[in-house]
Design a protein around this motif. Sequence first.
Motif, PDB file in Angstrom:
ATOM      1  N   ARG A   1       0.834  -1.211   0.000  1.00  0.00           N
ATOM      2  CA  ARG A   1       0.000   0.000   0.000  1.00  0.00           C
ATOM      3  C   ARG A   1       0.868   1.259   0.000  1.00  0.00           C
ATOM      4  NH1 ARG A   1      -4.201  -2.021   4.640  1.00  0.00           N
ATOM      5  NH2 ARG A   1      -5.707  -3.111   3.303  1.00  0.00           N
ATOM      6  N   TYR A   2       1.938   1.213   0.787  1.00  0.00           N
ATOM      7  CA  TYR A   2       2.824   2.375   0.844  1.00  0.00           C
ATOM      8  C   TYR A   2       3.513   2.588  -0.509  1.00  0.00           C
ATOM      9  CZ  TYR A   2       6.762   5.371   2.014  1.00  0.00           C
ATOM     10  OH  TYR A   2       7.688   6.391   2.012  1.00  0.00           O
ATOM     11  N   LEU A   3       3.934   1.494  -1.148  1.00  0.00           N
ATOM     12  CA  LEU A   3       4.569   1.619  -2.464  1.00  0.00           C
ATOM     13  C   LEU A   3       3.635   2.269  -3.473  1.00  0.00           C
ATOM     14  CD1 LEU A   3       6.718  -1.524  -3.366  1.00  0.00           C
ATOM     15  CD2 LEU A   3       7.440   0.685  -2.520  1.00  0.00           C
ATOM     16  N   GLU A   4       2.359   1.904  -3.415  1.00  0.00           N
ATOM     17  CA  GLU A   4       1.379   2.486  -4.332  1.00  0.00           C
ATOM     18  C   GLU A   4       1.312   4.001  -4.168  1.00  0.00           C
ATOM     19  OE1 GLU A   4      -2.383   0.588  -3.828  1.00  0.00           O
ATOM     20  OE2 GLU A   4      -1.628  -1.399  -4.396  1.00  0.00           O
ATOM     21  N   SER A   5       1.482   4.469  -2.943  1.00  0.00           N
ATOM     22  CA  SER A   5       1.427   5.916  -2.698  1.00  0.00           C
ATOM     23  C   SER A   5       2.648   6.640  -3.267  1.00  0.00           C
ATOM     24  CB  SER A   5       1.324   6.196  -1.192  1.00  0.00           C
ATOM     25  OG  SER A   5       2.566   5.928  -0.534  1.00  0.00           O
ATOM     26  N   LEU A   6       3.711   5.896  -3.564  1.00  0.00           N
ATOM     27  CA  LEU A   6       4.928   6.496  -4.124  1.00  0.00           C
ATOM     28  C   LEU A   6       4.834   6.684  -5.631  1.00  0.00           C
ATOM     29  CD1 LEU A   6       7.687   4.474  -2.183  1.00  0.00           C
ATOM     30  CD2 LEU A   6       6.575   6.614  -1.529  1.00  0.00           C
TER      31      LEU A   6
ATOM     32  N   GLN B   1      11.601   4.933   5.268  1.00  0.00           N
ATOM     33  CA  GLN B   1      11.227   4.021   6.353  1.00  0.00           C
ATOM     34  C   GLN B   1      10.394   4.731   7.418  1.00  0.00           C
ATOM     35  OE1 GLN B   1      14.545   1.809   7.929  1.00  0.00           O
ATOM     36  NE2 GLN B   1      15.395   1.360   5.915  1.00  0.00           N
ATOM     37  N   ASP B   2      10.791   5.948   7.761  1.00  0.00           N
ATOM     38  CA  ASP B   2      10.053   6.692   8.795  1.00  0.00           C
ATOM     39  C   ASP B   2       8.643   7.024   8.325  1.00  0.00           C
ATOM     40  OD1 ASP B   2      12.207   6.610  10.516  1.00  0.00           O
ATOM     41  OD2 ASP B   2      13.037   8.516   9.813  1.00  0.00           O
ATOM     42  N   GLU B   3       8.523   7.402   7.057  1.00  0.00           N
ATOM     43  CA  GLU B   3       7.204   7.714   6.506  1.00  0.00           C
ATOM     44  C   GLU B   3       6.323   6.472   6.497  1.00  0.00           C
ATOM     45  OE1 GLU B   3       6.222  10.631   2.969  1.00  0.00           O
ATOM     46  OE2 GLU B   3       6.533   8.607   2.162  1.00  0.00           O
ATOM     47  N   PHE B   4       6.935   5.336   6.149  1.00  0.00           N
ATOM     48  CA  PHE B   4       6.174   4.085   6.148  1.00  0.00           C
ATOM     49  C   PHE B   4       5.682   3.752   7.549  1.00  0.00           C
ATOM     50  CE2 PHE B   4       6.387  -0.478   7.178  1.00  0.00           C
ATOM     51  CZ  PHE B   4       5.291  -0.923   6.439  1.00  0.00           C
ATOM     52  N   MET B   5       6.558   3.932   8.543  1.00  0.00           N
ATOM     53  CA  MET B   5       6.182   3.609   9.921  1.00  0.00           C
ATOM     54  C   MET B   5       4.955   4.399  10.378  1.00  0.00           C
ATOM     55  SD  MET B   5       7.974   1.201  11.052  1.00  0.00           S
ATOM     56  CE  MET B   5       9.520   0.335  10.862  1.00  0.00           C
ATOM     57  N   LYS B   6       4.833   5.631   9.901  1.00  0.00           N
ATOM     58  CA  LYS B   6       3.690   6.457  10.274  1.00  0.00           C
ATOM     59  C   LYS B   6       2.390   5.909   9.677  1.00  0.00           C
ATOM     60  CE  LYS B   6       6.434  10.690  10.718  1.00  0.00           C
ATOM     61  NZ  LYS B   6       6.731  12.024  10.137  1.00  0.00           N
ATOM     62  N   THR B   7       2.498   5.219   8.542  1.00  0.00           N
ATOM     63  CA  THR B   7       1.293   4.674   7.896  1.00  0.00           C
ATOM     64  C   THR B   7       0.759   3.449   8.644  1.00  0.00           C
ATOM     65  OG1 THR B   7       2.454   3.114   6.415  1.00  0.00           O
ATOM     66  CG2 THR B   7       2.206   5.394   5.652  1.00  0.00           C
TER      67      THR B   7
ATOM     68  N   GLY C   1      -1.878  -0.815   9.381  1.00  0.00           N
ATOM     69  CA  GLY C   1      -0.993  -1.851   9.907  1.00  0.00           C
ATOM     70  C   GLY C   1      -1.496  -3.245   9.606  1.00  0.00           C
ATOM     71  N   PRO C   2      -0.691  -4.275   9.920  1.00  0.00           N
ATOM     72  CA  PRO C   2      -1.073  -5.669   9.652  1.00  0.00           C
ATOM     73  C   PRO C   2      -2.396  -6.038  10.321  1.00  0.00           C
ATOM     74  CG  PRO C   2       1.241  -5.520  10.245  1.00  0.00           C
ATOM     75  CD  PRO C   2       0.640  -4.175  10.517  1.00  0.00           C
ATOM     76  N   GLN C   3      -3.309  -6.577   9.550  1.00  0.00           N
ATOM     77  CA  GLN C   3      -4.630  -6.957  10.072  1.00  0.00           C
ATOM     78  C   GLN C   3      -4.602  -8.402  10.580  1.00  0.00           C
ATOM     79  OE1 GLN C   3      -7.003  -4.497  10.215  1.00  0.00           O
ATOM     80  NE2 GLN C   3      -5.274  -3.266   9.508  1.00  0.00           N
ATOM     81  N   LEU C   4      -3.874  -8.620  11.648  1.00  0.00           N
ATOM     82  CA  LEU C   4      -3.769  -9.960  12.225  1.00  0.00           C
ATOM     83  C   LEU C   4      -4.064  -9.915  13.720  1.00  0.00           C
ATOM     84  CD1 LEU C   4      -0.671 -11.802  10.724  1.00  0.00           C
ATOM     85  CD2 LEU C   4      -3.051 -12.426  10.518  1.00  0.00           C
ATOM     86  N   THR C   5      -4.471 -11.055  14.239  1.00  0.00           N
ATOM     87  CA  THR C   5      -4.741 -11.127  15.676  1.00  0.00           C
ATOM     88  C   THR C   5      -3.445 -11.251  16.475  1.00  0.00           C
ATOM     89  OG1 THR C   5      -5.016 -13.523  15.465  1.00  0.00           O
ATOM     90  CG2 THR C   5      -7.002 -12.170  15.367  1.00  0.00           C
ATOM     91  N   LEU C   6      -2.346 -11.625  15.813  1.00  0.00           N
ATOM     92  CA  LEU C   6      -1.079 -11.777  16.523  1.00  0.00           C
ATOM     93  C   LEU C   6      -0.624 -10.446  17.103  1.00  0.00           C
ATOM     94  CD1 LEU C   6       1.174 -14.171  14.415  1.00  0.00           C
ATOM     95  CD2 LEU C   6      -0.029 -14.646  16.527  1.00  0.00           C
ATOM     96  N   LYS C   7      -0.309 -10.444  18.371  1.00  0.00           N
ATOM     97  CA  LYS C   7       0.164  -9.243  19.044  1.00  0.00           C
ATOM     98  C   LYS C   7       1.683  -9.257  19.095  1.00  0.00           C
ATOM     99  CE  LYS C   7      -4.096  -8.099  19.919  1.00  0.00           C
ATOM    100  NZ  LYS C   7      -4.753  -6.975  19.189  1.00  0.00           N
ATOM    101  N   GLY C   8       2.255  -8.097  19.298  1.00  0.00           N
ATOM    102  CA  GLY C   8       3.702  -8.031  19.424  1.00  0.00           C
ATOM    103  C   GLY C   8       4.260  -6.739  18.859  1.00  0.00           C
ATOM    104  N   ASP C   9       5.559  -6.726  18.701  1.00  0.00           N
ATOM    105  CA  ASP C   9       6.274  -5.535  18.240  1.00  0.00           C
ATOM    106  C   ASP C   9       6.389  -5.544  16.708  1.00  0.00           C
ATOM    107  OD1 ASP C   9       7.851  -3.320  17.925  1.00  0.00           O
ATOM    108  OD2 ASP C   9       9.650  -4.199  18.822  1.00  0.00           O
ATOM    109  N   TRP C  10       5.285  -5.202  16.033  1.00  0.00           N
ATOM    110  CA  TRP C  10       5.302  -5.182  14.569  1.00  0.00           C
ATOM    111  C   TRP C  10       6.284  -4.127  14.054  1.00  0.00           C
ATOM    112  CZ3 TRP C  10       3.092  -8.565  11.240  1.00  0.00           C
ATOM    113  CH2 TRP C  10       2.116  -9.421  11.746  1.00  0.00           C
ATOM    114  N   THR C  11       6.339  -2.983  14.716  1.00  0.00           N
ATOM    115  CA  THR C  11       7.246  -1.908  14.293  1.00  0.00           C
ATOM    116  C   THR C  11       8.701  -2.375  14.331  1.00  0.00           C
ATOM    117  OG1 THR C  11       5.722  -0.223  15.121  1.00  0.00           O
ATOM    118  CG2 THR C  11       8.000   0.454  14.756  1.00  0.00           C
TER     119      THR C  11
END
Length: 374
Positions: free
Chosen positions: A224-229, A250-256, A261-271
């Motif tokens: 999705r971020y690539l599409e915005s580029l 990378q910083d701009e992507f992190m803000k998105t 973000g990942p639509q998963l039930t798994l919790k954790g440090d995705w960033t």
Amino acid sequence: MLMLDLQVRIPSKVETPAGSPVRQPQTEVPPSLIAALIDLHVIRCFQSVLIHVQMLWELMLLGEPVVVMAPSPTFSSETVLALVSTIAPLHYCGDYRPYFTIHDSEFKEYTTRTQAPPNVILGVTNPFFIKTFQCWPHIIRLGDLKMSGDLPKQVKVKKLAKLKTLDTKTGIYTAYKTFLHKDKALIKRLLKGIQKKRPSEVQSAILRRHLLEQTQSFILPLERYLESLMPPQRSMSPWKTPPQIRSFSQDEFMKTLEQAGPQLTLKGDWTGLYRRFFRSPNFDGWYRFRHREMTQKVECLHLEAICAADLLTWTKDKSEVEIVDLILKLREKLTRARKHQLPVKEELLERLEQSIQTIISSLPEDLQTLLHRQ
């Protein structure tokens, strides 16, 4: 001679589970094909490490150096291929050797302690390697394969310091801590399936689906971020150089990630996982490929804009020098489109070729003769 008992299912041409297909060099086996080749063996390879599937997926995603120590060449090869396939359809861009021996040319390079281990997965059987690879950060020691229907004993994660003797017990020797939490429901379902003697094909399908969905979920925010580029189609002008694709930040992507973000039930440090992924060969390979695809898309859109324009009318008030310059640029674009096999319809290229001939015909005969010679 190494013999592998592989059952083959060739994916169809339109089978692209992650959106755009990954084109591989002819000397390599695509992850989707690897997954197809060993579908029936995945659960068998991972039966003793099911509680660590999340860790294995992350190690593959990040392209970490891994040694798989197995009791036989077949088991070693199947396990390495199974590991590589866990991140399919994302292409594993590191090196991997399903069956590595002391006779391989890279043996000295891979066993030296003067530099960090390379991004490679090695499958080995020789107990001698236990001491040789003590400097590697991740070692998976597997025991004999048993599919009796009993609940397989799950190997433990152990400290690398305990990897000292040739009779080292089975286990995963690493200091790695996963960024994401385990999917306990999946593990429970798979272990229960073994107890109930659920067919290995069904077990493999359950595990494969989970891994596929997790990989797709991880990659989707990046896509999705690539599409915005990409430059907007309305910015394509037939009279100007096509606009540039914006650089990946990378910083701009992190803000998105907050909204997409990942639509998963798994919790954790995705960033944290994404930041580590950015330093991996898999990100570099994925980005290079996708950027090449995007560049081709921009070229295609620009070509379409040119073909939709009234080129002959544009030339009416232009000098001969400007017109010849246009013809040469159009020819170069046409040649490039065919040489690089851009995904545009042939009728579009034929229309452009006809437009070039029409413009040439409007010029004086001496110029026509000169341009036809080129």
